[in-house]
Design an enzyme around this catalytic site. Structure first.
Site, PDB file in Angstrom:
ATOM      1  N   LYS A  25       0.826  -1.212   0.000  1.00  0.00           N
ATOM      2  CA  LYS A  25       0.000   0.000   0.000  1.00  0.00           C
ATOM      3  C   LYS A  25       0.857   1.258   0.000  1.00  0.00           C
ATOM      4  CE  LYS A  25      -2.802   2.697   3.237  1.00  0.00           C
ATOM      5  NZ  LYS A  25      -1.760   3.635   3.697  1.00  0.00           N
ATOM      6  N   ASP A 124      -5.151   8.640   8.548  1.00  0.00           N
ATOM      7  CA  ASP A 124      -5.325   8.039   9.869  1.00  0.00           C
ATOM      8  C   ASP A 124      -5.243   9.083  10.977  1.00  0.00           C
ATOM      9  OD1 ASP A 124      -5.673   5.392   9.136  1.00  0.00           O
ATOM     10  OD2 ASP A 124      -3.521   5.057   8.941  1.00  0.00           O
ATOM     11  N   ASP A 322       4.123   0.897  11.580  1.00  0.00           N
ATOM     12  CA  ASP A 322       2.871   0.297  11.124  1.00  0.00           C
ATOM     13  C   ASP A 322       2.646  -1.101  11.688  1.00  0.00           C
ATOM     14  OD1 ASP A 322       2.022   2.461   9.706  1.00  0.00           O
ATOM     15  OD2 ASP A 322       2.651   1.721   7.744  1.00  0.00           O
TER      16      ASP A 322
END
Length: 438
Positions: A25, A124, A322
């Site tokens: 991504k 986010d 992440d």
């Protein structure tokens, strides 16, 4: 897709089988932005079919580029005729605000057309994520910018970018990508020091070189760029998503499953496998595949002096932020204790209150640190209703729910869909009991 969608998860089932990670991504957002640097055709393969990627493709199409989705994981982009007025439209402002990756469209537009604009991006809610690194880097190369506080829009213009020495004030992946895409067509030589060097950046640099750029130092924090006058088309294949690889390792361990992750590009995973091994997880390396066999227990490795294991995030080649929430959830059923120190974002650990409600033994020390006291499978987590706050925390809650006793409901699964392609369908193929409700 309905943003209020819900996963109904029946936990306590062991999974088994093979799963292949999607394309990366974070790499995709950089690579797709770079296609605007040339009027020739760029072919991108191994593209994940996820919300954030599709939103960025929609923005690129709206700018006037020809976007041909040849199949679900491949796209041909020809950015020959760009409509710069589109960036001022209400539609562009609305859509660009919803994806932080839109910030990387600035450099390509500046390079080719001398002006660009960008609404303050979203993404986010994991803490403050400054744009200073992007703005100061572009300014050093000769771009002027101003901020319209009423409309929350940044406007950029330049008479021509010129190479210079840039010492990045923070190791920002997207900031380095933006500056690098600006430097490749700037006049003269640019030196970028304290550059991010994640595999995604390496992929971007290699793609730009295949388009005709002259970049040296790929993989290091010191990049030297000789500006060229034009770039051509190319074909680029993206890496497998290392965040998915880490997610599947954690899922297999906590659910006592037997999962083989296919085609992981082990040479690009850095310390990720080693970090999960420190939690006591057994990994078998089969060529470019990783098998996680079922374990009755996995025991945390303390430091050599007997001190409690600390896992903290850091810019590459450190452990990626992440995967901090994934590793934290995995530690819940370990034998031993682990201190997690989330240095780079101050709001990413707040989801642990849901895990505590499920029965996890976690002490949230402050916004950056949490201590997990492993349950060692003495008691299972229990299913509850919860909400996904961001992409990575959402998948962490899904992993916890799959290991729990009883049924869990996870709301706001749009956040998960932003980063994980058909995660429910793919996990059901391994035996997971997941139902999607809109």
């Amino acid at each position: 897709m309905n943003k209020n969608g819900t996963f109904i998860v029946e936990g306590g089932h062991r999974l088994s089988g093979e799963i292949t990670p999607q394309g990366a991504k974070n790499e995709a957002l950089q690579i797709l932005s770079a296609t605007l640097l040339t009027e020739e055709t760029v072919v991108v393969t191994n593209l994940p079919d996820i919300e954030d990627v599709n939103k960025l493709l929609s923005l690129i199409r709206g700018l006037g580029a020809e976007v041909d989705r040849t199949d679900r994981h491949s796209v041909r982009i020809t950015a020959k005729n760009i409509d710069l007025d589109y960036v001022l439209s209400a539609e562009y402002v609305r859509d660009a605000q919803r994806i932080r990756g839109s910030v990387m469209l600035i450099a390509p537009l500046l390079n080719r057309y001398g002006r660009a604009s960008l609404p303050k991006p979203g993404g986010d809610k994991i803490g403050r994520r400054r744009l200073d690194t992007h703005l100061l880097g572009l300014q050093a190369l000769g771009a002027d910018f101003n901020y319209d506080s009423e409309r929350n829009i940044y406007a950029f213009e330049t008479d021509g970018l010129k190479g210079t020495f840039i010492h990045m004030e923070e190791i920002s992946v997207t900031g380095t990508a933006n500056v690098l895409m600006a430097a490749v067509l700037a006049e003269g030589e640019t030196t970028i020091y304290n550059a991010a060097c994640e595999p995604y950046l390496q992929q971007l640099a290699q793609m730009l070189n295949s388009m005709g750029a002259k970049i040296e130092g790929i993989g290091s924090n010191l990049l030297k760029v000789q500006g060229v006058t034009r770039l051509g088309g190319c074909e680029h294949r993206m890496l497998p998503d290392m965040i998915e690889v880490g997610s599947f390792i954690g899922l297999a361990a906590i659910t006592q499953s037997d999962i083989t992750i296919k085609d992981v590009r082990l040479d690009k995973l850095g310390v990720i496998p080693r970090t999960f091994e420190k939690l006591g997880i057994e990994l078998e390396y089969l060529g470019d595949d990783i098998r996680i066999p079922p374990q009755d227990n996995y025991e945390v490795q303390n430091f050599l002096d007997g001190g409690i294991l600390t896992i903290y995030d850091a810019p590459w080649p450190g452990f990626t932020p992440d995967l901090m929430s994934i590793a934290l959830v995995t530690a819940i059923q370990a034998r031993g204790s682990v201190l997690f120190h989330q240095k780079m974002f101050e709001s990413r650990l707040f989801f642990v209150d849901k895990l505590i409600d499920m029965g996890a033994q976690i002490i949230l020390c402050d916004p950056h640190r949490a201590t997990v006291i492993g349950l060692d499978r003495r008691t299972p987590l229990r299913g509850i209703r919860m909400t996904s706050p961001d992409i990575r925390a959402g998948v962490s809650l899904l992993i916890a729910a799959l290991s729990a006793e009883g049924t869990s409901r996870i709301d706001n699964i749009y956040q998960i869909d932003r980063g994980y392609q058909n995660i429910d369908t793919r996990l059901r193929a391994l035996g997971a009991q997941i139902t999607r409700e809109d």
